[in-house]
Write a protein that holds these residues in place. Structure first.
Motif, PDB file in Angstrom:
ATOM      1  N   ILE A   1      30.220  63.161  58.977  1.00  0.00           N
ATOM      2  CA  ILE A   1      30.455  64.492  59.547  1.00  0.00           C
ATOM      3  C   ILE A   1      29.776  64.716  60.890  1.00  0.00           C
ATOM      4  CG2 ILE A   1      30.892  65.532  57.276  1.00  0.00           C
ATOM      5  CD1 ILE A   1      28.119  66.976  57.837  1.00  0.00           C
ATOM      6  N   GLY A   2      29.164  63.678  61.444  1.00  0.00           N
ATOM      7  CA  GLY A   2      28.608  63.864  62.784  1.00  0.00           C
ATOM      8  C   GLY A   2      27.211  63.282  62.929  1.00  0.00           C
ATOM      9  N   LEU A   3      26.488  63.793  63.928  1.00  0.00           N
ATOM     10  CA  LEU A   3      25.188  63.219  64.283  1.00  0.00           C
ATOM     11  C   LEU A   3      24.107  64.276  64.290  1.00  0.00           C
ATOM     12  CD1 LEU A   3      26.428  61.228  67.399  1.00  0.00           C
ATOM     13  CD2 LEU A   3      25.682  60.206  65.241  1.00  0.00           C
ATOM     14  N   VAL A   4      22.886  63.872  63.951  1.00  0.00           N
ATOM     15  CA  VAL A   4      21.741  64.753  64.197  1.00  0.00           C
ATOM     16  C   VAL A   4      20.660  63.931  64.890  1.00  0.00           C
ATOM     17  CG1 VAL A   4      22.063  66.413  62.305  1.00  0.00           C
ATOM     18  CG2 VAL A   4      20.798  64.294  61.878  1.00  0.00           C
ATOM     19  N   ASN A   5      19.943  64.591  65.771  1.00  0.00           N
ATOM     20  CA  ASN A   5      18.852  63.924  66.460  1.00  0.00           C
ATOM     21  C   ASN A   5      17.559  64.373  65.782  1.00  0.00           C
ATOM     22  OD1 ASN A   5      17.655  62.351  68.456  1.00  0.00           O
ATOM     23  ND2 ASN A   5      17.175  64.194  69.642  1.00  0.00           N
ATOM     24  N   ILE A   6      16.790  63.410  65.271  1.00  0.00           N
ATOM     25  CA  ILE A   6      15.531  63.778  64.620  1.00  0.00           C
ATOM     26  C   ILE A   6      14.412  63.382  65.574  1.00  0.00           C
ATOM     27  CG2 ILE A   6      14.092  63.496  62.569  1.00  0.00           C
ATOM     28  CD1 ILE A   6      16.611  62.963  60.974  1.00  0.00           C
ATOM     29  N   ALA A   7      13.659  64.402  66.026  1.00  0.00           N
ATOM     30  CA  ALA A   7      12.780  64.189  67.173  1.00  0.00           C
ATOM     31  C   ALA A   7      11.363  63.749  66.827  1.00  0.00           C
ATOM     32  CB  ALA A   7      12.740  65.474  68.009  1.00  0.00           C
ATOM     33  N   SER A   8      10.986  63.803  65.560  1.00  0.00           N
ATOM     34  CA  SER A   8       9.606  63.406  65.256  1.00  0.00           C
ATOM     35  C   SER A   8       9.523  62.564  63.987  1.00  0.00           C
ATOM     36  CB  SER A   8       8.740  64.662  65.094  1.00  0.00           C
ATOM     37  OG  SER A   8       9.251  65.434  64.022  1.00  0.00           O
ATOM     38  N   THR A   9       8.462  61.754  63.915  1.00  0.00           N
ATOM     39  CA  THR A   9       8.198  60.922  62.739  1.00  0.00           C
ATOM     40  C   THR A   9       7.672  61.803  61.616  1.00  0.00           C
ATOM     41  OG1 THR A   9       7.602  59.149  64.221  1.00  0.00           O
ATOM     42  CG2 THR A   9       6.792  58.959  61.970  1.00  0.00           C
ATOM     43  N   GLY A  10       7.941  61.398  60.365  1.00  0.00           N
ATOM     44  CA  GLY A  10       7.332  62.104  59.242  1.00  0.00           C
ATOM     45  C   GLY A  10       8.327  62.855  58.394  1.00  0.00           C
ATOM     46  N   ALA A  11       7.850  63.905  57.720  1.00  0.00           N
ATOM     47  CA  ALA A  11       8.681  64.627  56.742  1.00  0.00           C
ATOM     48  C   ALA A  11       9.617  65.619  57.418  1.00  0.00           C
ATOM     49  CB  ALA A  11       7.786  65.345  55.749  1.00  0.00           C
ATOM     50  N   HIS A  12      10.829  65.708  56.911  1.00  0.00           N
ATOM     51  CA  HIS A  12      11.846  66.627  57.419  1.00  0.00           C
ATOM     52  C   HIS A  12      12.621  67.224  56.243  1.00  0.00           C
ATOM     53  CE1 HIS A  12      11.527  65.473  61.650  1.00  0.00           C
ATOM     54  NE2 HIS A  12      11.150  64.315  61.152  1.00  0.00           N
ATOM     55  N   THR A  13      13.365  68.299  56.554  1.00  0.00           N
ATOM     56  CA  THR A  13      14.219  68.888  55.520  1.00  0.00           C
ATOM     57  C   THR A  13      15.662  68.849  55.979  1.00  0.00           C
ATOM     58  OG1 THR A  13      12.438  70.375  54.954  1.00  0.00           O
ATOM     59  CG2 THR A  13      14.593  70.942  54.104  1.00  0.00           C
ATOM     60  N   ALA A  14      16.548  68.491  55.074  1.00  0.00           N
ATOM     61  CA  ALA A  14      17.984  68.528  55.360  1.00  0.00           C
ATOM     62  C   ALA A  14      18.630  69.536  54.419  1.00  0.00           C
ATOM     63  CB  ALA A  14      18.605  67.155  55.155  1.00  0.00           C
ATOM     64  N   THR A  15      19.591  70.287  54.939  1.00  0.00           N
ATOM     65  CA  THR A  15      20.311  71.267  54.119  1.00  0.00           C
ATOM     66  C   THR A  15      21.805  70.986  54.193  1.00  0.00           C
ATOM     67  OG1 THR A  15      18.646  72.929  54.627  1.00  0.00           O
ATOM     68  CG2 THR A  15      20.751  73.739  53.805  1.00  0.00           C
ATOM     69  N   LEU A  16      22.456  71.025  53.031  1.00  0.00           N
ATOM     70  CA  LEU A  16      23.913  70.870  52.987  1.00  0.00           C
ATOM     71  C   LEU A  16      24.531  72.137  52.424  1.00  0.00           C
ATOM     72  CD1 LEU A  16      26.669  69.254  52.859  1.00  0.00           C
ATOM     73  CD2 LEU A  16      25.955  68.513  50.588  1.00  0.00           C
ATOM     74  N   LEU A  17      25.534  72.664  53.147  1.00  0.00           N
ATOM     75  CA  LEU A  17      26.277  73.795  52.598  1.00  0.00           C
ATOM     76  C   LEU A  17      27.745  73.703  52.991  1.00  0.00           C
ATOM     77  CD1 LEU A  17      26.681  75.957  55.145  1.00  0.00           C
ATOM     78  CD2 LEU A  17      24.287  76.376  54.669  1.00  0.00           C
ATOM     79  N   VAL A  18      28.568  74.488  52.308  1.00  0.00           N
ATOM     80  CA  VAL A  18      29.997  74.521  52.619  1.00  0.00           C
ATOM     81  C   VAL A  18      30.263  75.767  53.444  1.00  0.00           C
ATOM     82  CG1 VAL A  18      32.333  74.729  51.664  1.00  0.00           C
ATOM     83  CG2 VAL A  18      30.634  73.322  50.494  1.00  0.00           C
ATOM     84  N   GLU A  19      30.782  75.579  54.658  1.00  0.00           N
ATOM     85  CA  GLU A  19      31.082  76.750  55.495  1.00  0.00           C
ATOM     86  C   GLU A  19      32.411  77.364  55.099  1.00  0.00           C
ATOM     87  OE1 GLU A  19      29.038  76.653  59.726  1.00  0.00           O
ATOM     88  OE2 GLU A  19      30.644  75.167  59.529  1.00  0.00           O
TER      89      GLU A  19
END
Ligand code: JFZ
Length: 601
Positions: free
Chosen positions: A548-566
């Motif tokens: 579904i596309g690209l995301v740029n993750i700018a830092s090392t370490g823990a992150h959160t991802a969210t999935l929803l239906v628009e």
């Protein structure tokens, strides 16, 4: 064994010789160690092999009576033609043994109501009603005992298309008000289960099927009878009302998440349980081994079905695959039998992990490029690595811990070329128990796997994450899934939404507009039916991948991802069923973006 927890009111636990915690007196122990069994669907339906009056009848072969609405009086006449002169119990059991199977479950009575054993209480049975007159269960029980295989049987307790008081036959017995299920229980079901538990010596388990709308009292009667006659005989979950000793999923559905090791999946080699002439949709031996590994890595048993023909022969396409599995298990069986699920709560793009005590087994579905393999997030020290197929050749291992980011990585230099055609296995000996970081890590190839069972679900009542690792009842744009994960260094990632699909009902799914957010970055796209690439010779349940596309993750370490239906597709009559999210690092981000722009321009 020495008990380590001994509250006498609760269950006692002990460590066994491998150091794993086990319940004392746990009668499921043999079965959990077994991991692999043979299912046999054999009955009068084998005569037709899925064809009735010149037509191929849709559905599995053993359902022909119901699918073609064959009157009971007409179906009954098959008995006079059933003469499986080539039946050889020892040959079947030898095949199970050669395949590496540890238990055998045969249909004693399927939904058609015909008993494939000597049933003094009901003469609609193989001994009384066929010209052949043998009791195959007696011969199989004996052959199993000689071969060290647990003998078990399947019994259809609710459906019985031959009995006017049981469930299922609406073409001969349409008037439901005249049915008295208790009468059927007393007259046929209970006496036959009693016969099965008294005529054949120790029975490993009874595979009841299917509960339908059976009353709790009736399930309880069957349970009590079984316990009374054979206290150690296990009962599967399809007895109904949660009265079984272990659970299963829908047929052919493999668990997507680690289970508590009381799970079993029954699987067909083609799409039918009973012999079906026109079904040549055979899964390959490699697919079947992959499924066995998948089950073991989730702590589940794999019950693989064969459908013998009416002469008593297990068809060659079945037998050939079983022998291939057996050859693989000869080398790699240690990585399957008596193992525990992977200590990692997510899957890998390269394969699966099983474990036993202080040893991990890495099952490679895909061989790492150039043999250079890395595993991230394993905190235990690795003592040595070796290939199951070549245990004497040492394999170099190097381990690092980055204190700043608390990152653990193991490098293993495997042979450059894949050493076996089907799923090579590498055993890792650890110092102490395996200890894996529970937070999803970026793994080899830049894959971050985020299965739904590790997500936090925010959703209206009624939506939930099922034990099999899918989302139940997602039918609007309200629910959201949130994951926390770790990445090693900043970068650009492809976002892939993985959805579950039932191949046989694929037309019911929709294509939804979905959105994934990581930090302030968003990827949007369509997920679902538009991306279904159905592999027919694969499993009934498959996953579809939607990029579904690209995301740029700018830092090392823990992150959160969210999935929803628009935008929820209103044409969906199943449900949106994500099994997870996968982020894949884009290797050469600059040239990738350039080529994307060129593509758009
Ligand atoms: C049942 C039987 O109807 C079938 O003939 C075969 O014996 C199989 C092993 O079990 O079929 C089922 C039962 C449950 C599900 C699907 C098929 N289910 O839960 O999805």
């Amino acid at each position: 064994m020495k008990p380590v927890c001994c509250n006498p009111l609760i269950i006692r636990y002990a460590r066994n010789k491998e150091g794993n915690m086990v319940k004392l007196n746990d009668k499921t122990a043999w079965w959990r160690k077994a991991r692999f069994g043979m299912f046999i669907h054999w009955g009068l339906y084998a005569i037709h092999g899925g064809r009735w009056k010149g037509r191929t009848i849709p559905g599995p072969g053993e359902w022909i009576m119901a699918k073609a609405r064959i009157p009971a009086t007409e179906y009954e006449q098959l008995a006079a033609r059933f003469n499986p002169v080539k039946f050889d119990a020892r040959a079947w059991v030898k095949l199970a043994k050669d395949a590496g199977m540890k238990y055998l479950v045969i249909t004693a009575k399927h939904h058609d109501g015909f008993a494939m054993f000597n049933s003094p209480s009901n003469n609609y049975n193989i001994v009384a009603a066929t010209p052949w007159g043998h009791d195959p269960l007696r011969e199989l029980a004996r052959a199993c005992r000689a071969a060290g295989i647990r003998f078990c049987f399947y019994y259809s307790q609710f459906n019985d298309w031959h009995d006017p008081d049981a469930h299922g036959n609406t073409w001969d017995f349409p008037d439901g008000t005249r049915k008295n299920f208790s009468r059927y229980m007393r007259r046929k079901c209970l006496p036959q289960v009693r016969e099965l538990l008294t005529q054949y010596g120790p029975v490993g388990l009874i595979w009841f099927d299917t509960p339908g709308s059976i009353k709790r009292g009736h399930s309880l009667e069957l349970r009590r009878l079984t316990r009374r006659l054979q206290p150690d005989c296990l009962i599967n979950g399809r007895l109904g009302h949660d009265l079984g000793d272990y659970d299963g999923l829908a047929d052919n559905q493999l668990p997507a998440v680690p289970t508590d090791s009381r799970f079993e999946t029954a699987v067909t080699i083609n799409d039918s349980w009973g012999f079906k002439k026109d079904d040549r949709n055979w899964k390959s031996a490699e697919t079947l081994i992959t499924q066995l590994v998948e089950c073991a890595s989730k702590g589940a048993n794999y019950l693989l079905n064969v459908g013998p023909d009416s002469t008593g022969v297990i068809p060659r396409p079945n037998a050939a695959r079983l022998r291939k599995i057996g050859r693989w298990l000869k080398i790699n069986g240690e990585a399957i039998y008596d193992t525990q699920p992977s200590p990692f709560p997510y899957d890998f793009a390269w394969g699966r992990i099983t474990r036993r005590a202080n040893r991990l087994y890495l099952h490679f579905f895909k061989w790492p490029a150039g043999g250079e393999f890395t595993l991230h997030g394993l905190r235990s020290r690795v003592r040595r690595a070796r290939l199951m197929a070549k245990p004497s050749t040492p394999i170099p291992v190097c381990q690092q811990h980055d204190r700043k980011h608390d990152e653990h990585v193991v490098h293993i230099s495997l042979p450059r070329r894949k050493p076996a055609r089907i799923i090579p296995v590498v055993a890792l000996d650890l110092e102490g128990r395996p200890d894996a970081d529970p937070l999803p890590q970026e793994q080899m190839g830049g894959h971050v796997m985020l299965p739904v069972n590790l997500a936090v679900l925010r959703a209206p009542k009624g939506v939930s994450i099922g034990p099999e690792g899918t989302v139940r009842n997602w039918r609007t744009s309200a629910p959201q899934l949130h994951w926390t994960f770790n990445i090693r260094k900043p970068g650009l990632f492809r976002v892939v939404v993985e959805t579950w699909l039932d191949r046989l009902r694929a037309e019911r799914y929709g294509t939804h507009q979905v959105k994934v957010t990581v930090g302030r970055e968003t990827a949007r796209g369509r997920a679902g039916r538009a991306d279904f690439k159905i592999r027919h010779a694969g499993n009934r349940y498959q996953t579809a991948q939607s990029d579904i596309g690209l995301v740029n993750i700018a830092s090392t370490g823990a992150h959160t991802a969210t999935l929803l239906v628009e935008k929820y597709d209103p044409k969906d009559t199943a449900r949106f069923d994500p099994v997870g999210l996968r982020l894949v690092r884009v290797k050469n981000a600059k040239s990738f973006i350039k080529s994307m722009k060129a593509g758009i321009g």
